[in-house]
Design an enzyme around this catalytic site. Structure first.
Site, PDB file in Angstrom:
ATOM      1  CE  LYS A  68      -4.954  -6.981  18.295  1.00 46.10           C
ATOM      2  NZ  LYS A  68      -5.529  -8.259  17.776  1.00 46.10           N
TER       3      LYS A  68
ATOM      4  CD  GLU B 153      -1.054  -1.144   4.351  1.00 45.29           C
ATOM      5  OE1 GLU B 153      -2.149  -0.907   3.783  1.00 45.29           O
ATOM      6  OE2 GLU B 153      -0.563  -2.260   4.456  1.00 45.29           O
TER       7      GLU B 153
ATOM      8  CB  CYS C 186      -4.704  -3.499   1.931  1.00 47.04           C
ATOM      9  SG  CYS C 186      -2.919  -3.684   2.139  1.00 47.04           S
TER      10      CYS C 186
ATOM     11  CD  GLU D 127     -10.093  -2.980   1.559  1.00 48.84           C
ATOM     12  OE1 GLU D 127      -8.922  -3.287   1.277  1.00 48.84           O
ATOM     13  OE2 GLU D 127     -10.413  -2.442   2.638  1.00 48.84           O
TER      14      GLU D 127
END
Length: 486
Positions: free
Chosen positions: A182, A257, A291, A390
């Site tokens: 997906k 992750e 990331c 973040e």
């Protein structure tokens, strides 16, 4: 420059059992972030469609040829897929740029080659795997082999859709699993093309299946499906937390992750020119939507002013432009909602006592699109909001430190622990710092150099599990111990 003529309108459907399907309960627009135009429609897979994809993968694993093919034949098909991706670089790169907004130079130079490399790497890796044997117990021999785990549910992010999606796919297929992938509903355009390329390269029907849709609809149905044997997810920490809980409840292995807030430490003895350029790439490549971005730049006090002067000048000089232009370094943010979130941190930073050195608003000269100026701030300490949350965009923060111990303390003062960067010409200092950082990966005097044989993943809220050669083998295979009396 004038924007290139738009590509044709794309209808994105699921790919199940070797063919596209006509289903899709809801239709979701696919938006070009450079113009705001709708360039495609995604037909969302509901729970029934996801079930059909999982059942196709299950049949392909339980009764199909893929897990039973001799390794050399599996390798041949994986290499053929890599060749097909290379041969279609132009089309894939234009589509990847169209829905991500990332500069086509970076897509063609890194992302598409990486997608092909994933298949070549795992084709080679699987050919080098070996079991073990033990003869310590008198009169018996025990040997250990690995067998594919079954059906793998793979969830790819929107920032590097094809590169990371194919990392997971190539690994799972190489070890003999079948796959249901997906992608993000915001960046689905390249995947139907790759599905066709895989089939043409000889991948048996049902070994690779594609479902499209939002996380709470398609993703939830996939990751909670009882027919799934393992999960690999790359994306946000909160979504990863929910998927991890579902996997734990079902007692299924999963790798996550997730997010990052990586520290980029520049010591006074660093090669300043290389540190400036490397830090620029670490913070702003990929429109800063990575990331692993080195968005917290920690400067030793002796060189802080010199580094800052050069760095501000380089950030101001970054070329913002249409992502299809070959000289663009920063394209538009992937979606308007995320652009608003990034810009919201400017006022939050000011209210928190931070100084904006450059950027902070929408880029001038663009009538449409999600273009913003790269943002560089200076924070008095690591406790400020822009040092802890973040942001996932072209937003970097400078701080100063006095000693190596100070730098390590600041770097480790984070909920995340994905990667760390260290710039120093003193090898002892660099290695001791790398050892002290609470991160899964450390890059010394280099930005973002990936070794696929080595594990990649994070500590703390940056994730669980790893990707890479042996790490992927641990997820996509199960060990079997056989003991024989002689």
């Amino acid at each position: 420059m004038n924007a290139p003529a738009p590509l044709s309108f794309h209808a994105v459907r699921s790919w199940i059992g070797g063919a596209p399907v006509a289903g899709g309960a809801d239709v979701i627009p696919v938006i070009d972030p450079a113009s705001g135009d709708t360039v495609g429609e995604l037909f969302e897979a509901d729970a029934a469609e996801v079930d059909a994809a999982v059942q196709a993968a299950r049949r392909a694993f339980d009764d199909g040829p893929w897990p039973r093919l001799p390794v050399p034949e599996r390798q041949r098909i994986l290499r053929a897929i890599a060749d097909a991706i290379d041969a279609n670089t132009e089309e894939l790169a234009r589509l990847e740029t169209l829905h991500t907004g990332m500069p086509i130079s970076q897509i063609k130079g890194m992302h598409i080659p990486r997608a092909a490399l994933n298949f070549r790497f795992f084709a080679e890796y699987v050919g080098q795997m070996a079991g073990t044997s033990h003869t310590d117990v008198p009169g018996v021999i025990t040997y250990v082999t690995r067998q594919p785990i079954g059906v793998a549910a793979l969830v790819a992010p929107w920032n590097v859709p094809l590169g990371l999606g194919m990392m997971k796919t190539a690994a799972a297929l190489a070890f003999g699993c079948t796959v249901v992938l997906k992608p993000s509903e915001m960046t689905p355009l390249t995947f139907p093309i790759v599905a066709r390329l895989m089939r043409k390269a000889g991948l048996p029907d049902g070994a690779f299946n594609l479902v499209n849709g939002r996380g709470h609809v398609t993703g939830k149905a996939l990751t909670e499906h009882p027919g799934i044997d393992c999960i690999s997810f790359t994306g946000g920490t909160e979504t990863g937390r929910a998927i991890g809980m579902a996997a734990a409840k079902a007692i299924k292995p999963a790798t996550m992750e997730l997010g990052g807030k990586s520290a980029n430490i520049v010591f006074a003895d660093a090669d300043l020119d290389k540190a400036v350029e490397g830090s620029l790439l670490a913070a702003f490549a990929g429109n800063g939507q990575q990331c692993l971005a080195g968005s917290r730049i920690l400067l030793q006090r002796e060189i802080a002013d010199a580094f800052t002067e050069r760095f501000v000048a380089r950030v101001k000089a970054l070329k913002i432009g249409h992502p299809m232009a070959p000289d663009t370094f920063l394209g538009p943010i992937q979606n308007a909602g995320h652009m608003g979130r990034i810009l919201s941190f400017v006022e939050r930073a000011k209210a928190d006592g931070c100084e904006i050195l450059t950027g902070g608003g929408r880029a001038p000269g663009f009538a449409t699109g999600n273009y913003i100026e790269p943002i560089l701030a200076r924070a008095p300490d690591n406790g400020r909001i822009i040092c802890q949350e973040e942001i996932f965009g072209p937003f970097a923060t400078l701080m100063t430190f006095d000693t190596g111990e100070d730098a390590v303390r600041m770097a480790n003062d984070s909920a995340f622990g994905l990667v760390g960067y260290v710039w120093s010409q003193d090898i002892s200092k660099a290695l001791s710092t790398a050892q002290a950082l609470q991160t899964g990966v450390v890059w010394v005097n280099t930005p973002m150099t990936r070794e696929l044989r080595a594990p990649f993943g994070g500590w703390k809220e940056s994730g669980v599990g790893r990707e890479g050669g042996a790490s992927c083998a641990a997820l996509y295979t199960q060990e079997k111990t056989v003991t024989i009396r002689l």
